[in-house]
Design an enzyme around this catalytic site. Structure first.
Site, short mmCIF file in Angstrom:
data_model
loop_
_atom_site.label_atom_id
_atom_site.label_comp_id
_atom_site.label_asym_id
_atom_site.label_seq_id
_atom_site.Cartn_x
_atom_site.Cartn_y
_atom_site.Cartn_z
N LEU A 159 0.85 -1.18 0.00
CA LEU A 159 0.00 0.00 0.00
C LEU A 159 0.89 1.24 0.00
CD1 LEU A 159 -2.43 -1.00 2.94
CD2 LEU A 159 -2.61 -1.63 0.53
N CYS A 160 0.60 2.19 -0.86
CA CYS A 160 1.37 3.43 -0.90
C CYS A 160 1.17 4.22 0.39
CB CYS A 160 0.91 4.29 -2.08
SG CYS A 160 1.53 5.98 -1.99
N VAL A 161 2.26 4.64 1.00
CA VAL A 161 2.15 5.31 2.31
C VAL A 161 1.45 6.66 2.21
CG1 VAL A 161 4.51 6.29 2.11
CG2 VAL A 161 3.44 6.07 4.35
N ALA A 194 -2.15 6.06 1.74
CA ALA A 194 -2.69 5.45 2.95
C ALA A 194 -2.92 6.49 4.04
CB ALA A 194 -1.75 4.35 3.45
#
Lengths: 101, 130, 135, 130, 101, 135
Positions: D77-79, D82
Site C-alpha cells: 500500500l502506498c504510504v 494510505a
C-alpha cells in the site's frame, strides 16, 4: 418554479451536461460545479450545448472556476457566476435539486 | 429551510466531499437548518479518525467534526456501506468481532432509514457524488 | 533490454475534480530518484492540468500548479500535449504553463519542455515507451 | 514472465479490484511471476482488516490474503495514499499518534519507490482503475 | 508486436474506447473489460467504433460479458472472447499494456 | 405538503462495473418501510440494470437481478425506462426483465410495471417527483 440540476462532470468526458439539458424542463436552472465548470467556457467544442439550450438558466460555481483558471472573460455569455451562498440560494428557490452525476 | 445532504464519495479521491462541505457550511451560515448529512457508498470513509493528510493540505475529516461541533450537525454513516468498507464503531466492533475501531466522533453509524427519513422530513435533499 | 526504461505518465483527467492528477504527479516526483527516461503526456481533459492561472484559495484545495513548473528539476525531459484535445477545449499553447529544463552535467538548457504534438505523434510516442502509467 | 499490478480503486465501489484479483490469480496459476501488487489512490483501502461484507458476497480483502499466502505475493500500500485515507499499520500509528491500526497482514505500507521499482524490474506493469 | 490497450468504460458513458482506438497503432490489441464490454455489442449507436476500426484486433472478457447478459450471438463479428488466462496471455504476447481508463 | 412524497430513484449507471446500482437498490428496499410513492427511472447506461440473462457466477460478484424482480413487493409502483437510451444500446423492451405488482389490500394486479417511455415523459415524471435520489 422549476428544478435545479447540478452537473459536476466535464462535458468532454461524460454526457452529464448534455443529458441534464435534455431532461430538464423549460425554466430549469443548471448549476455547473467541480469539473462541470469546464462546460461554461467559450470557444470549445462543447459550447453549443449551452448556447443552443433555449429556456434554461446556467450558473457556474465561482471557486471551481477559479481553481481551474477559467477567467470571467472566457465564460459563455449568460452564464451567471455564483458562490456557495448563491448555490444554497438556488437550492432553496427552486422546487428540488437533482444531482446529474 | 430544512435541508439534508447525501455524500457518495470518500475524501480526497473525489471533490464531491469538498463541495458538500462548503455547501453545508454556507447553508448553515445563511441561517438554514441542515437536518442531516448522510454518507453513503465510499462516502462513509469521511468518518475515519485514522487519516493523516499532508500538513499543507486540508483535513477533510476534522473539517466535518468542527462544523458538527459548531452547529450540532448530525453526521450519519450508512451501516451497510460502512461494513463493506471497514468503518467501525464500538457497536460494530463487538458485533463483527473486530479488534479495533476507526470512527471519528461525532460521526455515527446507522441504517439507510436515516436517509429516507431525511428525504421525507427535509424541504430539500442535495446529493454530491461522482 | 538496457537498465534505462522509457517511462511515460499518461494524464487524461482534469485536475481538482479528482485526485488522480495530483497523486500521479507525486509518482513522477518520487520517480526522479530512479534514473529512467521520463516523459509526461497530456490528452483529453488531462490538458487542463497545465492551464495557467489556477487559484485554489477559495476552494481550499492544494494548488499543485507550481509543482508542474519544477518538473524539469525532477528528471522530466519531455511534456507532450495532444493538439486535438487542446483545440477541442478552445485552448492554445499560450494558455499553458512553461516548464524549463537544464542538464546540470552538460549545462544544456531548454526554455520550455511543454510541446504540443499532433495525434499521430501521440500514438508514436506512446508506442515507443516501455512503460505507460495510467491513473 | 515477471508481471506487476497497480490498483487505483478501493474494494466494492469499483470493479477494478475484482478484475485485478482475477488477473493476478490467473497469471500465477499460469506459471508467471507476479513481483508485486501495488495499491495506489483509493486502492489502499483494499488492505483493511475491518471490513465485514455481506455473507452472500465475496470478501475482497480476504481473497487477497489467501492469494498472497498461497503464492507469497507482495501486497504493498502506498504510504502517502494510505495516510490520506486512514490506512494505518503499527509504524504509522506510532509516527502519526493514532490509537488504532486497521491494516490486514500481509499487506504492507511502503513508498511510491516500490511502484517505480516494480515498473523497472517487471516485464509488464498492468494497471486497473476507474 | 504492438501494444495491448484495456478499456473498462461503457462507450456510451465515456470516450475511452474511441480514444484507445484513435491513439493505438496498426496491429494493436484492444481488450474490453468491466463496463467496457458493452462496446462489443452489435446493433448499438457505438457499434461503428469497432466495425470501422481497421487494423486493430478486439477482445472482450468472458466473465464480464456474462455478468452483463451479453450473449455470444450479440457480439460484433470479429470480437474474440477471452477468459482471464487469455487476458494474461494477451499481456505477455504484446509489447506492453496500457490501461485506457 | 402531504406526508406522502413522490420519491424517484434515478439510475444512470451500468451494473457491476461500480456498486452504485446495487447500493441504490438497497435504499429502495429499506425505503419500502416508509409509505411513500416510489418510482424508479432508468436512463443512460442505467437501462442495462434491467437486461435479462445476467450470470455473475464466473465474475464472483453478487447477481442482484433477482432483487429487481421482487421490487413490486417492496412498494415500488412504477419502473420507467428511457426509450432513447434503450434504442441507442440496441435494446428493446423484450430484452428487459418483467416485474409484477400486486396491491394486497385492493387485490389490484399488474403483470409488469416496467414501462418504456419517451424523453418528454422522462422529463415530466422527474419534474413531478418531490425527491430524486441520485447514486
Amino acid at each position: 418554479m422549476a428544478d435545479l440540476f447540478t452537473v459536476n462532470k466535464s462535458p468532454f468526458e461524460k454526457n452529464s451536461l448534455e443529458n441534464a439539458i435534455k431532461f430538464s424542463t423549460e425554466g430549469a436552472s443548471i448549476l455547473l460545479i467541480e469539473d462541470g465548470v469546464y462546460g461554461a467556457s467559450k470557444g470549445t467544442a462543447c459550447e453549443s450545448m449551452i448556447t443552443g439550450a433555449a429556456g434554461k438558466k446556467f450558473y457556474a460555481l465561482k471557486s471551481d472556476l477559479k481553481a481551474r483558471g477559467i477567467a470571467d472573460d472566457r465564460l459563455i455569455d449568460g452564464v451567471e457566476v455564483v458562490d456557495y451562498a448563491g448555490f444554497v440560494e438556488l437550492v432553496c428557490s427552486t422546487d428540488k435539486t437533482q444531482a446529474w452525476l | 429551510m430544512k435541508l439534508s445532504v447525501q455524500i457518495n464519495e470518500g475524501p480526497y479521491q473525489h471533490q464531491a466531499t469538498d463541495t458538500a462541505y462548503h455547501f453545508t457550511k454556507a447553508a448553515l451560515e445563511n441561517g438554514h437548518e441542515v437536518m442531516r448529512v448522510f454518507f453513503y457508498h465510499d462516502g462513509v470513509l469521511n468518518g475515519t479518525r485514522l487519516t493523516t493528510p499532508p500538513q499543507d493540505d486540508r483535513h477533510i475529516v476534522n473539517r466535518w467534526v468542527e462544523l458538527a461541533e459548531k452547529y450540532n450537525l448530525d453526521l450519519v454513516l450508512c451501516v451497510a456501506a460502512a461494513q463493506r468498507r471497514g468503518l467501525v464503531d464500538d457497536g460494530e466492533a463487538e458485533r463483527n468481532k473486530k479488534n479495533a475501531t476507526n470512527i471519528q466522533e461525532p460521526f455515527r453509524i446507522s441504517g439507510l432509514g436515516q436517509l429516507i427519513e431525511a428525504a421525507i422530513q427535509s424541504d430539500r435533499l442535495v446529493v454530491f457524488g461522482d | 533490454m538496457s537498465d534505462i526504461k522509457k517511462f511515460m505518465y499518461l494524464n487524461r483527467r482534469a485536475p481538482y475534480g479528482t485526485i488522480y492528477a495530483w497523486e500521479s504527479l507525486e509518482v513522477v516526483l518520487i520517480g526522479a530518484a530512479f534514473d529512467q527516461e521520463v516523459s509526461l503526456m497530456f490528452a483529453d481533459d488531462g490538458v487542463y492540468q497545465l492551464v495557467k492561472g489556477c487559484d485554489t484559495s477559495e476552494s481550499d484545495m492544494k494548488n499543485f500548479m507550481p509543482t508542474y513548473r519544477t518538473l524539469g528539476d525532477y528528471g522530466v525531459r519531455y511534456m507532450y500535449v495532444d493538439q486535438a484535445s487542446l483545440e477541442a477545449r478552445g485552448l492554445t499553447a499560450d494558455d499553458l504553463i512553461e516548464v524549463a529544463w537544464e542538464d546540470w552535467e552538460t549545462e544544456e538548457e531548454v526554455d520550455n519542455i511543454v510541446e504540443v504534438v499532433d495525434s499521430a505523434k501521440v500514438t508514436e510516442l506512446m508506442a515507443e515507451s516501455d512503460v505507460v502509467f495510467s491513473f
